[in-house]
Each structure stands twice: as structure tokens, then as C-alpha cells.
Design an enzyme around this catalytic site. Structure first.
Site, PDB file in Angstrom:
ATOM      1  N   ASP A 138      44.234  47.315 -25.204  1.00  0.00           N
ATOM      2  CA  ASP A 138      45.403  46.858 -24.891  1.00  0.00           C
ATOM      3  C   ASP A 138      45.272  45.477 -25.042  1.00  0.00           C
ATOM      4  O   ASP A 138      43.906  44.375 -24.774  1.00  0.00           O
ATOM      5  CB  ASP A 138      45.046  46.337 -23.268  1.00  0.00           C
ATOM      6  CG  ASP A 138      46.386  46.319 -22.298  1.00  0.00           C
ATOM      7  OD1 ASP A 138      47.071  46.329 -23.341  1.00  0.00           O
ATOM      8  OD2 ASP A 138      45.907  46.243 -21.300  1.00  0.00           O
ATOM      9  N   HIS A 145      51.573  34.602 -19.268  1.00  0.00           N
ATOM     10  CA  HIS A 145      50.855  35.623 -18.063  1.00  0.00           C
ATOM     11  C   HIS A 145      48.849  35.302 -18.073  1.00  0.00           C
ATOM     12  O   HIS A 145      48.338  35.006 -17.133  1.00  0.00           O
ATOM     13  CB  HIS A 145      51.272  36.810 -18.726  1.00  0.00           C
ATOM     14  CG  HIS A 145      50.117  38.222 -18.519  1.00  0.00           C
ATOM     15  ND1 HIS A 145      50.367  38.453 -17.206  1.00  0.00           N
ATOM     16  CD2 HIS A 145      48.829  39.114 -18.499  1.00  0.00           C
ATOM     17  CE1 HIS A 145      49.169  39.299 -16.768  1.00  0.00           C
ATOM     18  NE2 HIS A 145      48.534  39.512 -17.106  1.00  0.00           N
ATOM     19  N   ARG A 154      40.380  32.363 -11.320  1.00  0.00           N
ATOM     20  CA  ARG A 154      39.408  31.184 -12.176  1.00  0.00           C
ATOM     21  C   ARG A 154      40.835  29.814 -11.983  1.00  0.00           C
ATOM     22  O   ARG A 154      40.964  28.879 -12.475  1.00  0.00           O
ATOM     23  CB  ARG A 154      38.909  30.993 -13.027  1.00  0.00           C
ATOM     24  CG  ARG A 154      38.036  32.437 -13.478  1.00  0.00           C
ATOM     25  CD  ARG A 154      38.186  32.376 -14.519  1.00  0.00           C
ATOM     26  NE  ARG A 154      39.189  32.264 -15.987  1.00  0.00           N
ATOM     27  CZ  ARG A 154      39.807  33.580 -16.229  1.00  0.00           C
ATOM     28  NH1 ARG A 154      39.202  34.842 -15.770  1.00  0.00           N
ATOM     29  NH2 ARG A 154      41.253  33.226 -16.612  1.00  0.00           N
ATOM     30  N   GLU A 210      52.694  46.228 -14.964  1.00  0.00           N
ATOM     31  CA  GLU A 210      52.379  45.504 -16.295  1.00  0.00           C
ATOM     32  C   GLU A 210      53.535  45.833 -16.823  1.00  0.00           C
ATOM     33  O   GLU A 210      53.449  46.248 -17.729  1.00  0.00           O
ATOM     34  CB  GLU A 210      51.016  44.807 -16.723  1.00  0.00           C
ATOM     35  CG  GLU A 210      50.070  44.536 -16.197  1.00  0.00           C
ATOM     36  CD  GLU A 210      48.695  44.418 -16.425  1.00  0.00           C
ATOM     37  OE1 GLU A 210      48.347  44.093 -17.571  1.00  0.00           O
ATOM     38  OE2 GLU A 210      47.944  43.314 -15.727  1.00  0.00           O
ATOM     39  N   GLU A 212      55.250  45.946 -20.660  1.00  0.00           N
ATOM     40  CA  GLU A 212      54.182  45.503 -21.394  1.00  0.00           C
ATOM     41  C   GLU A 212      55.015  46.504 -22.926  1.00  0.00           C
ATOM     42  O   GLU A 212      56.177  47.338 -22.435  1.00  0.00           O
ATOM     43  CB  GLU A 212      52.451  46.320 -21.567  1.00  0.00           C
ATOM     44  CG  GLU A 212      51.947  45.193 -20.286  1.00  0.00           C
ATOM     45  CD  GLU A 212      50.331  45.668 -21.513  1.00  0.00           C
ATOM     46  OE1 GLU A 212      49.907  45.451 -22.304  1.00  0.00           O
ATOM     47  OE2 GLU A 212      49.684  45.398 -20.486  1.00  0.00           O
ATOM     48  N   ASP A 244      51.491  49.282 -18.010  1.00  0.00           N
ATOM     49  CA  ASP A 244      50.033  49.481 -17.698  1.00  0.00           C
ATOM     50  C   ASP A 244      49.693  49.060 -16.438  1.00  0.00           C
ATOM     51  O   ASP A 244      49.231  48.152 -15.949  1.00  0.00           O
ATOM     52  CB  ASP A 244      49.658  48.153 -18.271  1.00  0.00           C
ATOM     53  CG  ASP A 244      47.724  48.237 -18.400  1.00  0.00           C
ATOM     54  OD1 ASP A 244      47.146  49.313 -19.007  1.00  0.00           O
ATOM     55  OD2 ASP A 244      46.999  47.386 -18.593  1.00  0.00           O
ATOM     56  N   ARG A 248      44.506  45.470  -8.469  1.00  0.00           N
ATOM     57  CA  ARG A 248      44.489  44.193  -8.445  1.00  0.00           C
ATOM     58  C   ARG A 248      42.962  43.805  -8.114  1.00  0.00           C
ATOM     59  O   ARG A 248      42.231  42.873  -7.741  1.00  0.00           O
ATOM     60  CB  ARG A 248      45.450  42.919  -7.938  1.00  0.00           C
ATOM     61  CG  ARG A 248      46.642  43.163  -9.112  1.00  0.00           C
ATOM     62  CD  ARG A 248      46.122  42.754 -10.517  1.00  0.00           C
ATOM     63  NE  ARG A 248      47.868  42.821 -11.435  1.00  0.00           N
ATOM     64  CZ  ARG A 248      47.411  42.609 -12.434  1.00  0.00           C
ATOM     65  NH1 ARG A 248      46.482  42.701 -13.064  1.00  0.00           N
ATOM     66  NH2 ARG A 248      48.420  42.467 -13.118  1.00  0.00           N
ATOM     67  N   GLN A 251      40.592  45.359  -9.475  1.00  0.00           N
ATOM     68  CA  GLN A 251      40.223  44.355 -10.940  1.00  0.00           C
ATOM     69  C   GLN A 251      39.225  43.211 -10.782  1.00  0.00           C
ATOM     70  O   GLN A 251      38.213  42.760 -12.019  1.00  0.00           O
ATOM     71  CB  GLN A 251      41.210  44.158 -11.805  1.00  0.00           C
ATOM     72  CG  GLN A 251      41.400  43.343 -12.649  1.00  0.00           C
ATOM     73  CD  GLN A 251      42.561  43.100 -13.113  1.00  0.00           C
ATOM     74  OE1 GLN A 251      43.775  43.233 -13.216  1.00  0.00           O
ATOM     75  NE2 GLN A 251      42.498  42.068 -14.189  1.00  0.00           N
ATOM     76  N   LYS A 264      42.161  49.809 -14.373  1.00  0.00           N
ATOM     77  CA  LYS A 264      43.801  49.715 -15.288  1.00  0.00           C
ATOM     78  C   LYS A 264      43.522  51.504 -16.578  1.00  0.00           C
ATOM     79  O   LYS A 264      44.359  51.675 -16.461  1.00  0.00           O
ATOM     80  CB  LYS A 264      43.130  48.926 -16.775  1.00  0.00           C
ATOM     81  CG  LYS A 264      42.826  47.418 -16.233  1.00  0.00           C
ATOM     82  CD  LYS A 264      44.407  46.980 -16.278  1.00  0.00           C
ATOM     83  CE  LYS A 264      44.254  45.132 -16.200  1.00  0.00           C
ATOM     84  NZ  LYS A 264      45.739  44.990 -16.212  1.00  0.00           N
ATOM     85  N   THR A 268      48.820  55.287 -17.704  1.00  0.00           N
ATOM     86  CA  THR A 268      49.695  54.368 -18.263  1.00  0.00           C
ATOM     87  C   THR A 268      50.603  54.715 -18.384  1.00  0.00           C
ATOM     88  O   THR A 268      50.622  56.035 -18.795  1.00  0.00           O
ATOM     89  CB  THR A 268      49.068  53.521 -19.388  1.00  0.00           C
ATOM     90  OG1 THR A 268      47.445  52.431 -18.580  1.00  0.00           O
ATOM     91  CG2 THR A 268      49.713  52.785 -20.250  1.00  0.00           C
ATOM     92  N   THR A 370      50.838  41.929 -20.912  1.00  0.00           N
ATOM     93  CA  THR A 370      51.948  41.205 -19.725  1.00  0.00           C
ATOM     94  C   THR A 370      52.093  40.494 -20.408  1.00  0.00           C
ATOM     95  O   THR A 370      52.564  39.659 -20.878  1.00  0.00           O
ATOM     96  CB  THR A 370      51.265  41.268 -18.324  1.00  0.00           C
ATOM     97  OG1 THR A 370      50.435  41.847 -18.138  1.00  0.00           O
ATOM     98  CG2 THR A 370      52.618  40.955 -18.000  1.00  0.00           C
ATOM     99  N   GLU A 384      51.659  37.559 -10.489  1.00  0.00           N
ATOM    100  CA  GLU A 384      52.212  36.586 -10.767  1.00  0.00           C
ATOM    101  C   GLU A 384      53.341  36.011  -9.835  1.00  0.00           C
ATOM    102  O   GLU A 384      53.745  35.053  -9.223  1.00  0.00           O
ATOM    103  CB  GLU A 384      52.914  36.565 -12.454  1.00  0.00           C
ATOM    104  CG  GLU A 384      51.986  36.877 -13.111  1.00  0.00           C
ATOM    105  CD  GLU A 384      52.026  36.839 -15.272  1.00  0.00           C
ATOM    106  OE1 GLU A 384      52.617  35.994 -14.905  1.00  0.00           O
ATOM    107  OE2 GLU A 384      52.178  37.981 -15.269  1.00  0.00           O
TER     108      GLU A 384
HETATM  109 CA    CA Z   1      47.325  45.302 -19.491  1.00  0.00          CA
END
Ligand code: CA
Length: 437
Positions: A138, A145, A154, A210, A212, A244, A248, A251, A264, A268, A370, A384
């Protein structure tokens, strides 16, 4: 890089009349591949090619001996339960089969009677994952993104300094990749609540999508040998839609220092149809870097990549909730964006993945990462769109969403159009979230 040829001629019409119904994803200029069998049967899965609302059964076609040379060899390889053997044959063989099918499907083709016996209506079939996927990688190729997510994880350092030099990726989990129609349980995992000192195990509370693309590798490379940029696309069989799914909260707690793991690997979903790079040839776009950004290192650069390394491919995400389904309401569009906003191209992904000598194999799958566009209404993930769950999305029926709720169905669609060419589509990538166990 695939060039335009007679199979892209927008004037071509098929004797399969549904192939030129306005709005079809599968005109004669597309001819994508899947693996299928009849619904509710115990038939063997085999390869198929979409035309209008039908599928050409490659196993049935192979026994007719209608084609010759490489086209017949490719047809026989595509007759197997997974498309790996066809993928391994390489672009000359894929192209020979595409040309033979295109000619046999045109109005007036002498093979019409024979090919008619190989058609199965798409409404009567079930799909499976089109290849045995040995490895799933991935990537993270949308700078929008990466920046949006970076701000949430961050705030002081959103885009790490390697991003504009390295196509970032990680090795994902292949065993939990399923074809469109997948329903999966909300995953359990370890999370650390804000302010807590001890983590807990429980159902994910921030289940995300996600948006993708999936990229299927065709011919591989020998362990130890890199694939050059100029040769990279010859190793790519085609492109599908990919969701995907991402947990969160799991994660956020687990991802440092090695990246995502259980957040993850639980599911998928990919669309059944793989659109070949040759079919996508009319919709290519130039690869450019924003003013002031570094140019790629030479091993990630080529004249062809600069001229047409990107793809003008429209993508959308739709949501149907339990309440919408019960009320007979259709799925509602959440997002529309375009693959041309990606920061790294498919060829760059292949060249980078193999620069250390890593061997790709037929049927390996890449996720693009993404695919968010430059503005938040083009965001390919809920985290997002809702700015970390702070700004809920209000749906037309009054429901709101920050992250997914049990029963939510997500549908991804993709489409290419360009003046002077046929419109082609990718079908659908559909997945539904079930309650945790
Ligand atoms: Ca992904």
C-alpha cells in the site's frame, strides 16, 4: 507505455447492443478482465471480459479455438480460475487478446455466432478476487492526503521531509483482500483513549474508508534486478478500484514507529473488473510537480512519465446507511475527486518498489494510497472530510456521520472520459460494515 490504436476508435460499435447504451461502463473500447462463475453454481471460476451488460467467458471461448497465436494463448491463460497466468504473459499478449476480442465483437464480425455462445449476463454471475495476490503493497501517493492526515496525527510536523523524495509505502496484508460485495465485522483492537494511562481492547470506534486504486502487476522481475522507469508500465496489467478500510483509533495507537498493522489488515475491498493500461491510453495526463517542489531523482524520472505518467480518472465515493436502505433511498455521494492529483505515478511506484532488487510477481497488488484532491470536499477518507471527527457530515435524510456506523455500505465508482474518445468505467467496489463480534 500503451499507445493509441484501432481498439480505442470511438466510432467502434459492438453487436452486443448493451455496449453502446449511454452510460455503460463497458463499451467495446474498455474490455476489462475479471474472474467469475454463475451465481449459486459450483462451476469453476474462470476469467471473463466485460462487454456491455455481458461477460465473455474466456474458458468457453478458449475451447472454440477462435483466435490464433498470442491471442489464443492469452485466451487460454485467461480461462483459469485466477488471472495470474494471463498477467504473467506480458503486454504483447494482453494486447493481442484485446485486439482479437475488439475485432470479434464489432458489428459485422464473422465470429459473432461463435462468440454469442460464450456470453453470460452480468446479472447472473458472482465474482472472485481476480488473481492470487501473493503480496499487497500500500503506497501513500496523494500529497494532499499525506498532509491532511499528517496535520491530525502530527500538527507540528504534518508532511515529513522524505515525502517529496520517496514514494512512501508499507507491506500490507493480502489474505483479507476480498472482491466487491464484501461484508466484514467491525474489527476489535487495542486503543488508548485520550487522557487514559492504560489501553483497552474493544471494537474500533473510528472506522474509516480509504478511496484508492488497486494496481495489478503483470510480468514480474527477477530477485535482484530493478525495473527501470522506461520499462515499468510493461509490468503493470491493469487498475481496479480499492477501499482500504482503516481503524483510525487503533492506527493512532499502534502506528509508531513501524506504521499501520492491525488497523488495516482486517479487510480490503477491490472491484471485480481490472481495466488494462492499454484501455486507459486515451486518458493519460502529464506528470508535474508544484512550483518549488523537488524534481524526482533520475531513477524515478523518464520523458514518458513527464509527458503522460498520470491518469485523468474521475472517482467518487457513495454511502448508503441502514436507514437509507430501509426508506428505499439510494446511496448518497460523499466525495468526487480525480486520480491525476496523485504526487507519484504508477511507473514511479514500480521503479521505486524494485530499485533495491525486490521481486514483483504476477498478481501482486499495489494500493495507490488514499486519493484525496487539493480541497477537503475531494477528501478520500472520512478522517480528512470531518477533520478528525470534529465536523460531522450531514446526509440528505438528516443523519450525520463522522466515522462509519454498523450497516453502512460504501460504494466506489471510477470513470474516464475525454473529448473524442469513448467513456469507460470501472464498475463498482462495494463493501458493508457489520457489527463487531
Ligand atoms: Ca491505504
Amino acid at each position: 507505455m500503451s499507445t493509441l490504436n484501432e481498439t480505442h476508435d470511438p466510432a467502434l460499435q459492438s453487436w452486443v447492443t448493451s455496449a453502446h447504451v449511454n452510460g455503460t461502463d463497458f463499451p467495446i473500447q474498455n474490455l476489462p478482465f475479471a474472474a467469475f462463475r454463475r451465481q449459486g453454481s459450483d462451476e469453476a471460476f474462470r476469467g471473463g471480459v466485460a462487454i456491455g451488460d455481458q461477460v465473455i467467458d474466456l474458458a468457453a471461448l478458449a475451447t472454440q479455438d477462435l483466435f490464433s497465436g498470442l491471442a489464443q494463448a492469452a485466451c487460454e491463460a485467461g480461462a483459469q480460475g485466477k488471472l495470474n497466468a494471463l498477467m504473467a504473459l506480458g503486454p504483447t499478449a494482453w494486447s493481442a487478446l484485446r485486439l482479437a476480442l475488439s475485432r470479434a465483437l464489432r458489428i459485422g464480425a464473422t465470429q459473432q455466432a461463435a462468440l454469442t455462445t460464450c456470453l453470460v449476463p452480468q446479472t447472473e454471475i458472482q465474482y472472485t478476487v481476480p488473481a492470487h495476490i501473493g503480496d499487497y503493497t500500500d503506497f501513500y501517493t496523494s500529497v494532499h492526503h499525506a498532509t491532511n492526515i499528517g496535520k491530525l496525527f502530527r500538527p507540528d510536523n504534518p508532511l515529513l521531509p522524505n515525502y517529496k523524495w520517496v514514494p512512501i509505502g508499507y507491506h500490507g496484508r493480502a489474505s483479507s483482500i476480498r472482491v466487491s460485495g464484501q461484508a466484514f465485522k467491525r474489527p476489535n483492537g487495542q486503543t488508548m483513549a485520550p487522557g487514559a494511562t492504560v489501553p483497552m481492547l474493544g471494537p474500533c470506534k473510528r472506522l474509516d474508508i480509504e478511496l484508492e486504486l488497486g494496481i495489478f502487476i503483470g510480468t514480474g522481475n527477477t530477485l535482484g534486478d530493478a525495473i527501470a522507469m522506461t520499462d515499468a508500465e510493461a509490468h503493470v496489467f491493469g487498475v481496479c478500484l480499492l477501499n482500504d478500510w482503516s481503524a483510525r483509533d487503533i492506527q493512532a495507537w499502534e502506528y509508531q514507529p513501524l506504521g499501520p498493522f492491525l488497523s488495516k489488515s482486517f479487510a480490503t475491498t477491490i472491484s471485480p473488473w481490472v481495466v488494462t493500461l492499454e484501455a486507459l491510453a486515451p486518458y493519460r495526463a502529464g506528470f508535474t510537480r508544484p512550483h518549488g517542489d523537488p524534481q524526482p531523482l533520475p531513477y524515478l524520472d523518464s520523458a514518458a512519465n513527464r509527458e503522460q505518467g498520470a491518469f485523468d480518472l474521475e472517482l467518487e465515493v457513495l454511502l448508503q446507511t441502514n436507514k437509507m436502505r430501509a426508506a428505499g433511498l439510494p446511496a448518497q455521494k460523499l466525495v468526487q475527486t480525480n486520480y491525476r492529483h496523485a504526487y507519484w505515478t504508477i511507473a514511479q511506484m514500480v521503479a521505486h518498489h524494485t530499485v533495491n532488487g525486490c521481486n514483483l510477481q504476477p498478481g501482486d497488488l499495489f494500493g495507490s494510497g488514499t486519493l484525496s484532491g487539493p480541497t477537503l470536499d475531494q477528501a478520500g477518507a472520512l478522517i480528512e472530510m470531518t477533520q478528525g471527527g470534529k465536523l460531522p457530515v450531514t446526509l440528505a435524510n438528516g443523519e450525520t456521520r463522522t466515522f462509519l456506523e454498523d450497516g453502512d455500505t460504501i460504494i466506489i465508482k471510477g470513470r474516464c472520459e475525454k473529448s473524442g474518445f469513448a467513456k469507460i468505467g470501472f464498475g463498482e467496489c462495494v463493501g458493508t460494515l457489520l457489527p463487531a463480534s
